[in-house]
Design a protein around this motif. Structure first.
Motif, short mmCIF file in Angstrom:
data_model
loop_
_atom_site.label_atom_id
_atom_site.label_comp_id
_atom_site.label_asym_id
_atom_site.label_seq_id
_atom_site.Cartn_x
_atom_site.Cartn_y
_atom_site.Cartn_z
N CYS A 1 -35.05 -11.87 -48.81
CA CYS A 1 -34.60 -11.30 -47.54
C CYS A 1 -33.93 -9.94 -47.79
CB CYS A 1 -33.66 -12.25 -46.82
SG CYS A 1 -32.15 -12.60 -47.71
N SER A 2 -33.87 -9.15 -46.71
CA SER A 2 -33.23 -7.84 -46.78
C SER A 2 -32.35 -7.66 -45.55
CB SER A 2 -34.28 -6.72 -46.77
OG SER A 2 -35.00 -6.71 -47.96
N SER A 3 -31.16 -7.18 -45.77
CA SER A 3 -30.23 -6.87 -44.70
C SER A 3 -30.21 -5.36 -44.50
CB SER A 3 -28.83 -7.35 -45.08
OG SER A 3 -27.84 -6.70 -44.30
N PHE A 4 -30.51 -4.92 -43.30
CA PHE A 4 -30.46 -3.49 -43.02
C PHE A 4 -29.04 -2.95 -43.20
CE2 PHE A 4 -34.64 -4.10 -41.76
CZ PHE A 4 -35.23 -2.96 -41.29
N ARG A 5 -28.03 -3.74 -42.87
CA ARG A 5 -26.65 -3.32 -43.04
C ARG A 5 -26.37 -3.10 -44.53
NH1 ARG A 5 -23.42 -1.28 -39.80
NH2 ARG A 5 -23.96 -2.78 -38.21
N ALA A 6 -26.75 -4.07 -45.37
CA ALA A 6 -26.50 -3.97 -46.81
C ALA A 6 -27.25 -2.80 -47.44
CB ALA A 6 -26.88 -5.27 -47.51
N LEU A 7 -28.44 -2.49 -46.89
CA LEU A 7 -29.23 -1.38 -47.42
C LEU A 7 -28.79 -0.02 -46.88
CD1 LEU A 7 -32.76 -3.04 -47.21
CD2 LEU A 7 -31.45 -2.55 -49.29
N GLY A 8 -27.80 -0.02 -45.99
CA GLY A 8 -27.31 1.23 -45.41
C GLY A 8 -28.23 1.80 -44.33
N MET B 1 -36.37 -6.45 -52.10
CA MET B 1 -37.34 -6.31 -51.04
C MET B 1 -36.96 -5.10 -50.18
SD MET B 1 -38.25 -9.10 -48.19
CE MET B 1 -38.73 -8.48 -46.63
N THR B 2 -37.92 -4.26 -49.90
CA THR B 2 -37.70 -3.07 -49.09
C THR B 2 -38.38 -3.23 -47.73
OG1 THR B 2 -37.69 -1.73 -51.10
CG2 THR B 2 -38.02 -0.57 -49.03
N PRO B 3 -37.66 -2.95 -46.64
CA PRO B 3 -38.26 -3.04 -45.31
C PRO B 3 -39.41 -2.04 -45.16
CG PRO B 3 -35.89 -2.88 -45.15
CD PRO B 3 -36.24 -2.61 -46.57
N SER B 4 -40.41 -2.41 -44.40
CA SER B 4 -41.54 -1.51 -44.15
C SER B 4 -41.13 -0.43 -43.15
CB SER B 4 -42.72 -2.30 -43.57
OG SER B 4 -42.41 -2.75 -42.26
#
Length: 45
Positions: free
Chosen positions: A36-43, A1-4
């Motif tokens: 779910c998506s973690s902004f930390r994990a996605l850098g 999942m990618t944040p908008s």
């Protein structure tokens, strides 16, 4: 999942506001029915 783009922008604004009062943002997690998506994990933080 990618944040908008809106998710990324609001996170940036939250970080700016938190920094002004010396609060560190540890992560921003987006949770939906599909995952779910973690902004930390996605850098992104």
């Amino acid at each position: 999942m990618t944040p908008s783009r809106a998710d990324i922008e609001i996170t940036r604004r939250i970080q700016q506001g938190a920094k002004a009062v010396e609060i560190a943002v540890a992560d921003h997690v987006i949770v939906t029915r599909s995952g779910c998506s973690s902004f930390r994990a996605l850098g992104l933080l």
